[in-house]
Motif scaffolding. Structure first.
Motif, PDB file in Angstrom:
ATOM      1  N   GLY A 199       0.808  -1.216   0.000  1.00  0.00           N
ATOM      2  CA  GLY A 199       0.000   0.000   0.000  1.00  0.00           C
ATOM      3  C   GLY A 199       0.841   1.266   0.000  1.00  0.00           C
ATOM      4  N   VAL A 200       1.847   1.309   0.866  1.00  0.00           N
ATOM      5  CA  VAL A 200       2.721   2.486   0.919  1.00  0.00           C
ATOM      6  C   VAL A 200       3.505   2.632  -0.379  1.00  0.00           C
ATOM      7  CG1 VAL A 200       4.672   3.550   2.124  1.00  0.00           C
ATOM      8  CG2 VAL A 200       2.886   2.397   3.429  1.00  0.00           C
ATOM      9  N   GLY A 201       3.983   1.513  -0.923  1.00  0.00           N
ATOM     10  CA  GLY A 201       4.739   1.559  -2.167  1.00  0.00           C
ATOM     11  C   GLY A 201       3.910   2.043  -3.344  1.00  0.00           C
ATOM     12  N   LEU A 202       2.635   1.637  -3.399  1.00  0.00           N
ATOM     13  CA  LEU A 202       1.762   2.084  -4.488  1.00  0.00           C
ATOM     14  C   LEU A 202       1.390   3.558  -4.353  1.00  0.00           C
ATOM     15  CD1 LEU A 202      -0.650  -0.962  -4.942  1.00  0.00           C
ATOM     16  CD2 LEU A 202       1.293  -0.300  -6.358  1.00  0.00           C
ATOM     17  N   LEU A 203       1.358   4.058  -3.136  1.00  0.00           N
ATOM     18  CA  LEU A 203       1.095   5.483  -2.943  1.00  0.00           C
ATOM     19  C   LEU A 203       2.285   6.338  -3.371  1.00  0.00           C
ATOM     20  CD1 LEU A 203      -0.740   5.431   0.517  1.00  0.00           C
ATOM     21  CD2 LEU A 203      -1.732   6.123  -1.669  1.00  0.00           C
ATOM     22  N   ILE A 204       3.483   5.806  -3.169  1.00  0.00           N
ATOM     23  CA  ILE A 204       4.695   6.572  -3.476  1.00  0.00           C
ATOM     24  C   ILE A 204       5.160   6.333  -4.909  1.00  0.00           C
ATOM     25  CG2 ILE A 204       7.097   6.956  -2.784  1.00  0.00           C
ATOM     26  CD1 ILE A 204       6.337   6.078   0.008  1.00  0.00           C
ATOM     27  N   GLY A 205       4.865   5.150  -5.460  1.00  0.00           N
ATOM     28  CA  GLY A 205       5.374   4.764  -6.763  1.00  0.00           C
ATOM     29  C   GLY A 205       5.117   5.759  -7.879  1.00  0.00           C
TER      30      GLY A 205
END
Length: 301
Positions: A199-205
């Motif tokens: 979830g965090v990675g998809l928000l930052i990606g």
């Protein structure tokens, strides 16, 4: 004397006759957010998730082969980092250079298992940012479900984690760590840990695709994040540092996974459920943001 064919002249006039054309349909684009129709959005997301399985499998095989191609040690590189870290910290602790506190299980087992969980978390976070960059490069040429790149990265993370568990299992056997029934529940907590990272990675990606500084900034964030997570030391019993660690959503997920796999006594039940809710919400928001942002990223590319 030639005769004029009336049919011939009529035919020639038809050749130059301009036939009326039907009016072209008018397409009107409106700046309406897709979030106004959430049910339709989720149906499209779910359909693309199912249809992306074949492409994700092909990407997964390609990435795994590329990861260990032209490498003498091959898959050994997957568990060298936690082994080296565990050996170094154990030496510093036994030499009384670092006071890392007392653990409920032998410290070598504690630190190698914790480092394996932590590195899987950070690798998942970085892989999600990498999935956005890969999707950006391919979606500019082909129209494929963007979820395929996320699924392939998750599969690669699980593959690497399975390899990293080999030395962990060896340490469990060497130090005679008892196996309890709670070990069967450890994957549940581990999945929640992965959900938070995804979830965090998809928000930052998508942001990392626009600004290169985001990836560099996250490198320092992850390095500092390690020190406020009980990975190389046990959870303190009191004080400000304990409060700071409890505010970290990674703490209860990682600690609960470690507890279920070793002692069977979960020390942060409430914190685990709160962090699990945060992980689920982060995954949902990250997926939606990734889905809505990638078309704009591709358009700018």
């Amino acid at each position: 004397m030639s005769q004029t064919n009336p049919n011939h002249s009529h035919t020639e006039s038809n050749l130059y006759e301009v036939k009326p054309q039907k009016p072209m349909p008018v397409v009107v684009y409106e700046p309406e957010s897709r979030l106004r129709h959430p049910l339709q959005l989720f149906q499209e997301m779910w359909a693309d998730l199912l249809s992306s399985r074949d492409l994700a499998w092909q990407l997964l095989k390609r990435d795994i082969q590329a990861q260990y191609r032209q490498s003498l040690l091959g898959i050994i590189w997957a568990f060298i980092p936690p082994l080296v870290t565990a050996a170094g910290l154990t030496f510093l602790r036994e030499a009384k250079i670092l006071n890392l506190g007392e653990t409920s299980i032998p410290y070598p087992v504690f630190v190698i298992f914790s480092m394996t969980l932590w590195q899987t978390f950070t690798q998942t976070l970085n892989s999600m940012m990498g999935a956005s960059r890969t999707a950006k490069a391919i979606l500019t040429k082909l129209k494929v479900p963007p979820e395929a790149f996320v699924i392939s990265k998750i599969g690669q993370i699980i593959f690497n984690f399975a390899i990293q568990l080999i030395p962990v299992v060896f340490f469990f056997i060497w130090f005679k760590i008892p196996v309890t029934w709670s070990l069967l529940l450890a994957p549940v907590a581990f999945i929640h840990l992965l959900m938070l990272a995804v979830g965090v990675g998809l928000l930052i990606g998508p942001l990392s695709c626009l600004y290169g500084d985001v990836s560099k900034f996250m490198t320092y964030i992850i390095q500092g994040w390690l020190f406020i997570t009980p990975v190389i030391y046990p959870m303190p019993s009191q004080g400000f540092w304990r409060i700071l660690l409890k505010l970290n959503p990674v703490t209860p997920l990682l600690v609960t996974t470690r507890d279920l796999a070793t002692t069977g006594e979960v020390s942060q039940v409430l914190g685990f459920w709160i962090a699990s809710v945060i992980a689920i919400i982060s995954l949902l928001l990250g997926w939606i943001f990734y889905r809505l942002a990638m078309p704009f990223i591709v358009e700018r590319a």
